[in-house]
Design a protein around this motif. Structure first.
Motif, mmCIF file in Angstrom:
data_model
loop_
_atom_site.group_PDB
_atom_site.id
_atom_site.type_symbol
_atom_site.label_atom_id
_atom_site.label_comp_id
_atom_site.label_asym_id
_atom_site.label_seq_id
_atom_site.Cartn_x
_atom_site.Cartn_y
_atom_site.Cartn_z
ATOM 1 N N ALA A 98 -0.296 -2.314 -4.523
ATOM 2 C CA ALA A 98 -1.191 -1.687 -3.548
ATOM 3 C C ALA A 98 -0.425 -1.439 -2.254
ATOM 4 N N ILE A 99 -0.733 -0.319 -1.604
ATOM 5 C CA ILE A 99 -0.036 -0.002 -0.364
ATOM 6 C C ILE A 99 -0.898 -0.466 0.802
ATOM 7 N N GLY A 100 -0.871 -1.750 1.043
ATOM 8 C CA GLY A 100 -1.596 -2.302 2.182
ATOM 9 C C GLY A 100 -3.097 -2.249 2.018
ATOM 10 N N PRO A 101 -3.815 -2.790 2.995
ATOM 11 C CA PRO A 101 -5.273 -2.834 2.921
ATOM 12 C C PRO A 101 -5.899 -1.462 3.136
ATOM 13 N N ASP A 102 -7.078 -1.248 2.562
ATOM 14 C CA ASP A 102 -7.757 0.047 2.652
ATOM 15 C C ASP A 102 -7.997 0.476 4.099
ATOM 16 N N TYR A 103 -8.315 -0.498 4.953
ATOM 17 C CA TYR A 103 -8.665 -0.104 6.323
ATOM 18 C C TYR A 103 -7.485 0.496 7.078
ATOM 19 N N ALA A 104 -6.283 0.274 6.567
ATOM 20 C CA ALA A 104 -5.100 0.778 7.274
ATOM 21 C C ALA A 104 -4.792 2.237 6.949
ATOM 22 N N HIS A 105 -5.289 2.697 5.795
ATOM 23 C CA HIS A 105 -4.791 3.963 5.255
ATOM 24 C C HIS A 105 -4.926 5.176 6.152
ATOM 25 N N ARG A 106 -6.049 5.256 6.848
ATOM 26 C CA ARG A 106 -6.273 6.479 7.623
ATOM 27 C C ARG A 106 -6.138 6.242 9.121
ATOM 28 N N THR A 107 -5.587 5.087 9.509
ATOM 29 C CA THR A 107 -5.557 4.807 10.949
ATOM 30 C C THR A 107 -4.678 5.806 11.704
ATOM 31 N N ALA A 108 -3.531 6.151 11.138
ATOM 32 C CA ALA A 108 -2.647 7.083 11.867
ATOM 33 C C ALA A 108 -3.217 8.502 11.875
ATOM 34 N N PRO A 109 -3.581 9.066 10.712
ATOM 35 C CA PRO A 109 -4.178 10.406 10.758
ATOM 36 C C PRO A 109 -5.420 10.482 11.656
ATOM 37 N N THR A 110 -6.224 9.423 11.655
ATOM 38 C CA THR A 110 -7.409 9.438 12.512
ATOM 39 C C THR A 110 -7.000 9.417 13.983
ATOM 40 N N TYR A 111 -6.004 8.602 14.298
ATOM 41 C CA TYR A 111 -5.485 8.582 15.671
ATOM 42 C C TYR A 111 -5.018 9.983 16.093
ATOM 43 N N PHE A 112 -4.277 10.638 15.211
ATOM 44 C CA PHE A 112 -3.806 11.992 15.542
ATOM 45 C C PHE A 112 -5.002 12.940 15.702
ATOM 46 N N ASN A 113 -5.920 12.871 14.747
ATOM 47 C CA ASN A 113 -7.055 13.799 14.719
ATOM 48 C C ASN A 113 -7.925 13.681 15.973
ATOM 49 N N VAL A 114 -8.161 12.460 16.410
ATOM 50 C CA VAL A 114 -9.108 12.240 17.507
ATOM 51 C C VAL A 114 -8.524 12.650 18.867
ATOM 52 N N ARG A 115 -7.231 12.993 18.888
ATOM 53 C CA ARG A 115 -6.690 13.587 20.115
ATOM 54 C C ARG A 115 -7.459 14.861 20.468
ATOM 55 N N LYS A 116 -8.067 15.488 19.466
ATOM 56 C CA LYS A 116 -8.788 16.745 19.706
ATOM 57 C C LYS A 116 -9.966 16.559 20.650
ATOM 58 N N THR A 117 -10.511 15.335 20.717
ATOM 59 C CA THR A 117 -11.772 15.186 21.447
ATOM 60 C C THR A 117 -11.606 15.411 22.948
ATOM 61 N N SER A 118 -10.415 15.163 23.470
ATOM 62 C CA SER A 118 -10.219 15.421 24.898
ATOM 63 C C SER A 118 -9.811 16.870 25.151
ATOM 64 N N ILE A 119 -9.707 17.639 24.050
ATOM 65 C CA ILE A 119 -9.356 19.052 24.169
ATOM 66 C C ILE A 119 -10.579 19.941 23.932
ATOM 67 N N TYR A 120 -11.382 19.595 22.920
ATOM 68 C CA TYR A 120 -12.467 20.520 22.554
ATOM 69 C C TYR A 120 -13.695 20.362 23.462
ATOM 70 N N GLY A 121 -14.620 21.312 23.271
ATOM 71 C CA GLY A 121 -15.869 21.258 24.036
ATOM 72 C C GLY A 121 -15.653 21.323 25.534
ATOM 73 N N GLY A 122 -14.597 21.998 25.958
ATOM 74 C CA GLY A 122 -14.220 21.974 27.373
ATOM 75 C C GLY A 122 -13.309 20.783 27.580
ATOM 76 N N SER A 123 -12.020 21.028 27.783
ATOM 77 C CA SER A 123 -11.054 19.927 27.854
ATOM 78 C C SER A 123 -11.465 18.962 28.962
ATOM 79 N N ASN A 124 -10.933 17.759 28.908
ATOM 80 C CA ASN A 124 -11.322 16.775 29.920
ATOM 81 C C ASN A 124 -10.892 17.194 31.323
ATOM 82 N N GLU A 125 -9.836 18.000 31.392
ATOM 83 C CA GLU A 125 -9.454 18.538 32.701
ATOM 84 C C GLU A 125 -10.553 19.474 33.228
ATOM 85 N N ILE A 126 -11.066 20.314 32.320
ATOM 86 C CA ILE A 126 -12.152 21.222 32.716
ATOM 87 C C ILE A 126 -13.394 20.421 33.125
#
Lengths: 398, 381
Positions: A358-386
């Motif tokens: 097994a390649i590590g515990p299940d909870y670890a599998h998507r931690t990096a892609p999720t970290y990358f993906n959630v960078r979008k939240t400060s960009i979309y819907g009017g960036s946080n700068e806006i």
């Protein structure tokens, strides 16, 4: 001042909790925790169940099929959904175009579009951003030229979330090329099966296909599919942006995220102890919880104001900024907690039955892609700068 | 006090930089990541034979170029600019480091085959339960005739699918986390009893879970001293961290540069977004993060041959700085790129992913803060 829920609210809480427990599809449990990419049917299954119950559209007025909940009840509902980790209801129809249609649409438009939006028979996508119109949305170039009782639409939209599944899209288009910025824009509903529409995937950092480019080439759109007046689409757009921001704080989902980090940190070991005993890590969780508490009570104050008839104002930008910062920190901590096992990339090789190593515990599998993906939240819907610009101008008057 | 490079070192940098610019553009790298092998053995040959860089940190007696850690730093920084995948870190820095410092019967031959490009190494140190504690070992090596038999499980062994040899840390005595009782072995990657499960990593490399079942090695497979291997493991890991910091510096320089270019080109509200002060200051903060990271990388690299305490403090301090900088610089770059930064199409996201993995490799910011604290403020100081 009183922080307690009323007995009626507590009864409501028990009722919705029981409903979720009894009706939420078993196969969709925990999919959120594992950060799985969801398919069209995954989203629609829960949507349909709620539509049947009349709960899919908590914020809609009763005359359009809303359940007539108070804002406190809506808050309880979203909290319970997050606790149960339900698949979110896609916002494009329910939170975005639906309210635009019942606010600005004709009786015919309401009759045609609202019922299938509720049942999930129309999957909507949002044609707003363009390559040259992101934070500066009013700079959009997609053109609609009148030709009898049709518009001929040409242009390109981008970051169109889930357009690959969409039946209809709501588009901002320029109908008066000579007018300045916000003027001269119209709000069109476009059948995504129309000839001349091409949807091309954009693959994002974690390997996901969530967003798309939408190309429109001589797409014929009946004039009857325009919402509100010609050249007055910006009114609808602004109204919709305000709706998009409400609920963007995501407090309940973030609480769930914090719980999840705690549970990972209880499982991960470090020097023979659970990671949660690590004073550094524990402090980071504590700080996160405190920030989340501050956000929660800010949201509750907004909610109370809303109940008293004061609509969400530019203060909601605060909820967006702080809410997304917290969502992002949750993903940072999850990745940190995963340790070495944040590194393996699972897409395309998660074959079943390969349990030998097994390649590590299940909870670890998507931690990096999720970290990358959630960078979008400060960009979309009017960036946080806006959003900060909005607070600066509209709240502080600077 | 001298932060200048020698002529030889400048030449080395030019050689590597030219290779990266001419043969390792972003599309080439993407093709490598997607290929079945996941790396370019022919490029490895080029590095050995045409560029001659695989001998950079080895003495002339060993057949190398007579350099040291500074030479590793130079190569790694230039590789960081191109996100080079081939296993210089695992092979030259780590494999070579163990053989240089630990010696052993096979050291001379193996160093020669590293320099010649025939041998590639992966470092099998991490275990599923061990997190960043190098001594937390359940993999055992037990006496078996004249040699040893290795049993256990190693986690996320970067570069293992490409390796001809593995450096394996094992417990030969003592309790699971004792400092004493650690022994290091060099093991052929295809030895009987080794089972691998290979997979890609989020930053475009390949790694493996490795199971050792009664893997038999001779006494000549020991590197360093039996039961006293942890000092050696820490030394080589510190050298690896310094080299990794250099890679991060290369990657961050590129991220910063790309972000400035993008901000100058991207127009919103009729002007380049680089004209907005809030973004200017963000890019200035990125710059300061990069410069401080360069300084700390130099410092750590130059202190690698000092006493254990000085070396540990220097390396952990550098890793804390680099870990924080990787996060700040990477996140700021994505934010300033907006939606474009989120796409797989643009290089910047790939740099961000590598920088993010470097944050955690060989210990997170928290881990190295704690290690620094212990050595600087704790009993050891």
């Amino acid at each position: 001042m009183n922080l307690d829920f009323s007995p009626e609210d507590l009864a409501f809480k028990a009722e919705v909790r029981a409903f979720i427990a009894e009706n939420y599809p078993a196969h969709l449990r925990d999919v959120q925790d594992e950060g799985e990419e969801l398919g069209k049917e995954d989203f629609l299954a829960w949507h349909r169940i709620l539509a049947k119950k009349g709960w899919v559209n908590p914020a809609w007025p009763t005359e359009y099929g809303g359940p007539g909940w108070t804002s406190v009840q809506r808050y309880i509902w979203s909290e319970e959904c997050a606790l149960a980790d339900t698949v979110p209801i896609l916002p494009f129809g329910i939170n975005m175009v639906g309210p635009v249609i019942y606010t600005f649409g004709t009786p015919e438009q309401k009759a045609k579009f609202l019922p299938p939006t509720l049942t999930g028979d129309i999957w909507w996508c949002q044609g707003y951003s363009e390559p040259g119109a992101g934070s500066d949305l009013a700079n959009l170039r997609t053109k609609a030229v009148r030709d009898g009782d049709h518009y001929i639409v040409n242009g390109q939209k981008t970051w169109t979330t889930m357009a690959q599944h969409a039946d209809w899209g709501f588009f901002l288009v320029r109908t008066d090329p000579d007018a300045k910025a916000q003027e001269g824009i119209s709000f069109l509903l476009i059948d995504m099966k129309s000839p001349g529409i091409t949807v091309r995937p954009i693959i994002t950092l974690g390997g996901e296909h969530e967003v798309n480019e939408v190309w429109l080439e001589n797409v014929r759109v009946p004039v009857e599919n325009r919402i509100f007046h010609e050249n007055k689409g910006w009114t609808c757009a602004k109204f919709l942006l305000a709706h998009e921001r409400s609920g963007i704080a995501g407090v309940a989902r973030s609480k769930r995220g914090v719980d999840r980090i705690k549970s990972i940190a209880r499982t991960e070991s470090q020097d023979g102890q659970p990671l949660i005993k690590d004073s550094f890590f524990k402090r980071k969780i504590a700080e996160l919880e405190i920030d989340l508490l501050a956000l929660e009570y800010t949201e509750l104050r907004t909610l109370a104001a809303e109940n008293a008839g004061k609509g969400p104002g530019p203060e909601s930008s605060l909820l967006k900024v702080k809410g997304t910062e917290i969502q992002q920190r949750i993903t940072e901590l999850a990745l940190e907690a995963a340790g070495h096992y944040g590194m393996p990339y699972f897409r395309g090789f998660g074959e079943a039955g390969h349990n030998a190593l097994a390649i590590g515990p299940d909870y670890a599998h998507r931690t990096a892609p999720t970290y990358f993906n959630v960078r979008k939240t400060s960009i979309y819907g009017g960036s946080n700068e806006i959003q900060r610009n909005i607070i600066s101008k509209m709240v502080l008057g600077l | 006090m001298d932060f200048n490079f020698t002529d030889e070192q400048n030449m080395l940098r030019d050689t590597v930089a030219k290779f990266v610019q001419q043969q390792y553009d972003f599309d080439t790298r993407r093709a490598i990541v997607k290929s079945e092998a996941g790396w370019r053995p022919d490029y490895w040959k080029v590095m050995a034979e045409e560029l001659g860089i695989l001998g950079a940190p080895f003495s002339e007696d060993q057949g190398g170029l007579g350099g040291g850690p500074v030479d590793n730093m130079i190569v790694m920084e230039e590789f960081g600019k191109g996100l080079v995948i081939e296993p210089y870190l695992g092979t030259v820095v780590i494999g070579g480091g163990f053989l240089k410092h630990g010696g052993g019967a096979q050291a001379g031959d193996l160093i020669a085959s590293i320099i010649g490009g025939e041998a590639t190494f992966a470092f099998a140190y991490a275990e599923p339960q061990g997190r960043y504690n190098l001594a937390d070992l359940t993999t055992t090596a037990t006496k078996d005739g004249a040699g040893y038999s290795i049993n256990g499980r190693k986690a996320v062994v970067v570069g293992a699918p490409w390796a001809s040899h593995l450096i394996v840390t094992t417990r030969t005595a003592g309790g699971q986390r004792d400092r004493a009782g650690v022994t290091v072995f060099v093991v052929p990657a295809d030895a009987a009893g080794i089972t691998r499960r290979d997979y890609p990593t989020v930053d475009g490399l390949r790694a493996s879970e490795i199971q050792f079942d009664n893997v038999k090695v001779g006494a000549d497979a020991v590197i360093g001293t039996v039961d006293q291997g942890l000092d050696l493991v820490e030394l080589v890991t510190d050298e690896a961290i310094a080299a990794l910091c250099a890679e991060a510096v290369g990657a961050m320089r590129k991220i910063h540069e790309t972000t400035i270019d993008y901000a100058r080109q991207r127009k919103q509200f009729g002007v380049p977004i680089s004209s907005f002060q809030v973004l200017q200051h963000r890019m200035v903060d990125m710059f300061m993060n990069v410069e401080q990271s360069v300084s700390m990388t130099y410092m750590a690299t130059l202190k690698l041959d000092e006493s254990n305490v000085e070396r540990t403090k220097a390396v952990s301090a550098a890793k804390v700085q680099i870990g924080k900088a990787c996060r700040f610089v990477g996140q700021a770059a994505i934010q300033i790129h907006g939606g474009m930064g989120m796409t797989d199409e643009l290089a910047v996201g790939h740099y961000f992913k590598r920088a993010t993995m470097i944050e955690g490799l060989f210990g997170s910011v928290d881990h190295h803060l704690r290690r620094y604290e212990t050595f600087s403020l704790g009993d050891a100081a």
